[in-house]
Motif scaffolding. Structure first.
Motif, PDB file in Angstrom:
ATOM      1  N   GLU A  71      31.329 -40.738 -27.983  1.00 43.74           N
ATOM      2  CA  GLU A  71      31.582 -40.939 -26.930  1.00 43.74           C
ATOM      3  C   GLU A  71      31.659 -40.002 -25.852  1.00 43.74           C
ATOM      4  N   ASN A  72      31.716 -38.662 -26.474  1.00 38.62           N
ATOM      5  CA  ASN A  72      31.580 -37.480 -25.738  1.00 38.62           C
ATOM      6  C   ASN A  72      30.722 -36.350 -26.592  1.00 38.62           C
ATOM      7  N   LEU A  73      30.344 -35.452 -26.037  1.00 43.62           N
ATOM      8  CA  LEU A  73      29.578 -34.326 -26.593  1.00 43.62           C
ATOM      9  C   LEU A  73      30.109 -33.641 -27.784  1.00 43.62           C
ATOM     10  N   ILE A  74      31.457 -33.180 -27.616  1.00 47.56           N
ATOM     11  CA  ILE A  74      31.984 -32.509 -28.853  1.00 47.56           C
ATOM     12  C   ILE A  74      32.059 -33.466 -30.127  1.00 47.56           C
ATOM     13  N   ASP A  81      33.547 -29.755 -41.308  1.00 48.60           N
ATOM     14  CA  ASP A  81      34.830 -30.319 -41.865  1.00 48.60           C
ATOM     15  C   ASP A  81      35.787 -30.955 -40.741  1.00 48.60           C
ATOM     16  N   SER A  82      36.051 -30.028 -39.776  1.00 51.68           N
ATOM     17  CA  SER A  82      36.752 -30.264 -38.631  1.00 51.68           C
ATOM     18  C   SER A  82      36.467 -29.387 -37.522  1.00 51.68           C
ATOM     19  N   TYR A  83      36.973 -29.776 -36.263  1.00 52.18           N
ATOM     20  CA  TYR A  83      36.528 -29.189 -35.101  1.00 52.18           C
ATOM     21  C   TYR A  83      37.630 -29.242 -34.042  1.00 52.18           C
ATOM     22  N   ASN A  84      37.670 -28.509 -32.955  1.00 50.15           N
ATOM     23  CA  ASN A  84      38.198 -28.662 -31.773  1.00 50.15           C
ATOM     24  C   ASN A  84      37.243 -28.188 -30.756  1.00 50.15           C
ATOM     25  N   ASN A  85      37.954 -27.911 -29.447  1.00 53.93           N
ATOM     26  CA  ASN A  85      37.123 -27.375 -28.543  1.00 53.93           C
ATOM     27  C   ASN A  85      36.839 -25.884 -28.422  1.00 53.93           C
ATOM     28  N   GLY A 140      31.833 -35.663 -38.641  1.00 55.01           N
ATOM     29  CA  GLY A 140      31.166 -35.834 -39.895  1.00 55.01           C
ATOM     30  C   GLY A 140      29.656 -35.294 -39.909  1.00 55.01           C
ATOM     31  N   ALA A 141      29.260 -34.443 -38.935  1.00 54.13           N
ATOM     32  CA  ALA A 141      27.867 -33.809 -39.059  1.00 54.13           C
ATOM     33  C   ALA A 141      27.453 -33.175 -40.316  1.00 54.13           C
ATOM     34  N   ASN A 142      26.359 -33.279 -40.719  1.00 52.93           N
ATOM     35  CA  ASN A 142      25.847 -32.319 -41.822  1.00 52.93           C
ATOM     36  C   ASN A 142      24.326 -32.316 -41.877  1.00 52.93           C
ATOM     37  N   VAL A 143      23.740 -31.446 -42.477  1.00 55.16           N
ATOM     38  CA  VAL A 143      22.331 -31.062 -42.482  1.00 55.16           C
ATOM     39  C   VAL A 143      21.960 -30.702 -43.604  1.00 55.16           C
ATOM     40  N   VAL A 202      34.298 -20.261 -40.464  1.00 51.15           N
ATOM     41  CA  VAL A 202      35.075 -20.643 -39.007  1.00 51.15           C
ATOM     42  C   VAL A 202      33.858 -20.336 -37.802  1.00 51.15           C
ATOM     43  N   LEU A 203      33.526 -21.231 -36.981  1.00 47.51           N
ATOM     44  CA  LEU A 203      32.566 -20.958 -36.082  1.00 47.51           C
ATOM     45  C   LEU A 203      33.062 -21.091 -34.702  1.00 47.51           C
ATOM     46  N   ASN A 204      32.806 -20.401 -33.795  1.00 49.52           N
ATOM     47  CA  ASN A 204      33.060 -20.436 -32.390  1.00 49.52           C
ATOM     48  C   ASN A 204      32.298 -21.645 -31.774  1.00 49.52           C
ATOM     49  N   VAL A 205      33.018 -22.364 -30.868  1.00 48.76           N
ATOM     50  CA  VAL A 205      32.355 -23.470 -30.110  1.00 48.76           C
ATOM     51  C   VAL A 205      32.408 -23.225 -28.631  1.00 48.76           C
TER      52      VAL A 205
END
Length: 283
Positions: free
Chosen positions: A160-163, A206-210, A168-171, A227-230
């Motif tokens: 319901e929002n972009l983030i 695996d997990s994320y925040n803003n 659970g995203a994977n490719v 760990v990637l920057n968002v």
């Protein structure tokens, strides 16, 4: 709000792959927004290059460093930005030449932003990579490419929002479908690395925040979390960071196979760090 189409842009940089055997500079793949980029080049960037760069680069002995056309500027824009913003002796223009103003520096970044502002239609997932060659770190060169085949992908279709597209995203991509700028010889050389390395490459959030996303990459049957920057933009998420050491994925055999084919072209040095950029867009 549903996001029924996304583009997952992953720059999984394989040093070996990046080590093109026929070019000294990064090859950038920007197939989607040529029309707008050409207008900006002709109306804005070209005059900056003509006034501050072309006196040297028009007559450069290496064709890849000649920035006297749209196509040459397009294919070298990442390297141009690196040199403009460098703090070492590779900075451009050289100290004894007239320097770029801040607005002129920004025009190079704007040109790159325009080139990247749209994602090609068709396959909803686009995977690209960039990596580096040559022993001198300050003068190492990047080579970029893509993969033509996405085996599978998953995004949060009920976000319901972009983030929350990241939930659970994977490719999973077919590593043998590597494509280096649609150049058959270079693509074949890079494919030799993947044939000896891994059949598939996968990435799972695996997990994320803003601010950050924790993504596990799997290559050669080995997993490592990075760990990637968002960054959140209008209808777009951008994840960027670095896989610090491909040795973790036991790349030695593939490195040796590739080095036997192309070692003389990159002075027998492929860098272990891998830059990653993942773009997820609502289309």
């Amino acid at each position: 709000m549903r996001y029924n189409r996304i583009v997952f842009l992953i720059a999984i940089v394989q040093l070996c792959l990046f080590t093109s055997c026929t070019s000294n500079h990064a090859d950038e793949l920007y197939p989607s927004n040529d029309a707008e980029a050409k207008v900006y080049y002709e109306t804005t960037l070209k005059s900056v290059i003509d006034n501050k760069c072309i006196s040297c680069h028009l007559y450069h002995t290496e064709g890849a460093n000649r920035y006297d056309s749209y196509e040459k500027s397009k294919s070298n824009i990442s390297q141009m930005l690196e040199r403009i913003n460098a703090t070492t002796n590779i900075v451009m223009p050289p100290a004894d030449q007239e320097q770029l103003t801040e607005d002129e520096k920004n025009s190079f970044k704007t040109f790159l932003d325009i080139l990247q502002s749209e994602t090609p239609q068709g396959n909803p997932i686009k995977v690209t990579w960039t990596a580096y060659k040559y022993p001198d770190f300050d003068n190492r060169a990047g080579v970029s490419g893509t993969f033509n085949t996405v085996i599978s992908y998953n995004l949060n279709s009920t976000a319901e929002n972009l983030i929350d597209l990241l939930n659970g995203a994977n490719v999973v991509i077919d590593a043998s479908s590597v494509n280096v700028g649609n150049e058959p010889e270079r693509t074949q050389n890079v494919a030799s690395f993947f044939n000896a390395f891994t059949a598939q490459i996968s990435g799972t959030v695996d997990s994320y925040n803003n601010e950050n996303a924790w993504v596990t990459f799997n290559m050669n049957g080995i997993s490592q979390q990075v760990v990637l920057n968002v960054s959140l933009e209008t209808n777009k998420i951008i994840l960027d960071g670095t896989i610090p050491d491909l040795n973790v994925f036991n790349w030695e055999n593939a490195y040796n196979v590739f080095n036997a084919i192309c070692g003389e072209y990159h002075e027998n040095k492929l860098w272990e760090d891998v830059k990653i950029s993942i773009e997820i867009s609502n289309i």
